[in-house]
Write an enzyme that holds these catalytic residues in place. Sequence first.
Site, short mmCIF file in Angstrom:
data_model
loop_
_atom_site.label_atom_id
_atom_site.label_comp_id
_atom_site.label_asym_id
_atom_site.label_seq_id
_atom_site.Cartn_x
_atom_site.Cartn_y
_atom_site.Cartn_z
N SER A 39 0.70 -1.39 0.32
CA SER A 39 0.28 -0.28 -0.24
C SER A 39 0.35 1.34 -0.15
CB SER A 39 -1.21 -0.44 1.22
OG SER A 39 -1.76 -0.61 1.25
N TYR A 63 -11.13 1.97 5.09
CA TYR A 63 -9.67 1.96 4.10
C TYR A 63 -10.03 0.86 3.11
CZ TYR A 63 -4.93 1.00 2.92
OH TYR A 63 -3.69 0.54 2.19
#
Length: 367
Positions: free
Chosen positions: A77, A181
């Site tokens: 990420s 998220y």
Amino acid sequence: MRKALIVAVAAMFLTTGVAQASTSGLQRDLDAVRDSGAVGVQARVVSPGKESAGSSGTSVLGRNVPVSVDGHFRIGSDTKTFAATVLLQLVAQGRLSLDDSVEKWLPGLVRGNGYDGNLIKVRNLLQHTSGIYDYPHAVELEMATEAGFRKHRFKRMAPEKVVELSVAHPPVFAPGAKWEYSNVNYIIAGMIIEKVTGRSWRAEVRDRIIVPLGLRNTTLPGDFPFLPRPHAEGYTLTGTGAFRSTEVSLGWGGAAAEIVSTTKDLGAFWRALLGGKLLPPAQLAEMKTTVPLGPADAYGLGVIRHVTNCGVVTWFHNGGTPGFITGGAVTEDGRTSVITSLSNDGEIKAQGAAMTRLVDNAICRQG
């Protein structure tokens, strides 16, 4: 990717050469990460006039093979920060606005089943306040098992399909109502980069960031599943053991998770970013405008604000993929960076805590 990790673990300077960590505080912290159950770990600390790197554990489970301090790994990420930087560069050029809707740039992509792309802004994507269900996270959960990993390891999927499978589930919340998220936000962000520029997000990241900064060991492999050498083998830990998870295709994760790098290159990127070499002041300030995640962490536009155990404010974006976990921090002035790579994922609560202590301690020792 690795949603749970993000929530829970929340060549810019002249140096005098790389000092091996040996018996330093960095090496003690690296050994503590190893002793917490990590297979292998490497770290690099760069501050003005000084650079040190070290490793602990093994590159191959069951054998004594030192972990290279120049090893390649999937940054997961942390890719999101590269994509967010490109989008904010486009904002600075007046080619789009953070308040543009997804519908404006990608008509019909996010529509139906409770979704309205007119209400989801570019800012919502970058800050994870869109409310879009995270289909990639469901795949991640499956890949935490050996059977699931083998099922998905060479997955091929167009970004449009990933979004389709996400919006097949109802929204998690209304746009802007809260934070959660969602990897699909950045898959959509990558699609917007392509629509605005007429070029792939990969080409834009390469030409705007990787080439200008001379990041020679940072690659965008697409569906190619193999890592450049040298690299440690990656492993996924389970409640009953571990399985090797080195080779995996993450092209379908795109701008959310794809990039491969090294501690040296990744540190150079982060120092350049926070040092104001990639974004004008106004866009860097936008990137650092946050929503809270917890007592010490907050999320901006593709960056996480973290206050160390000695009170220093730092920025980073943790990352995780099958086989690898990336951690680190860079000071607000961009002068000091710490980058770590753990060559295992899965059952990592203890290792994650040890890695956070390593990062905090390294930053605090520089102060």
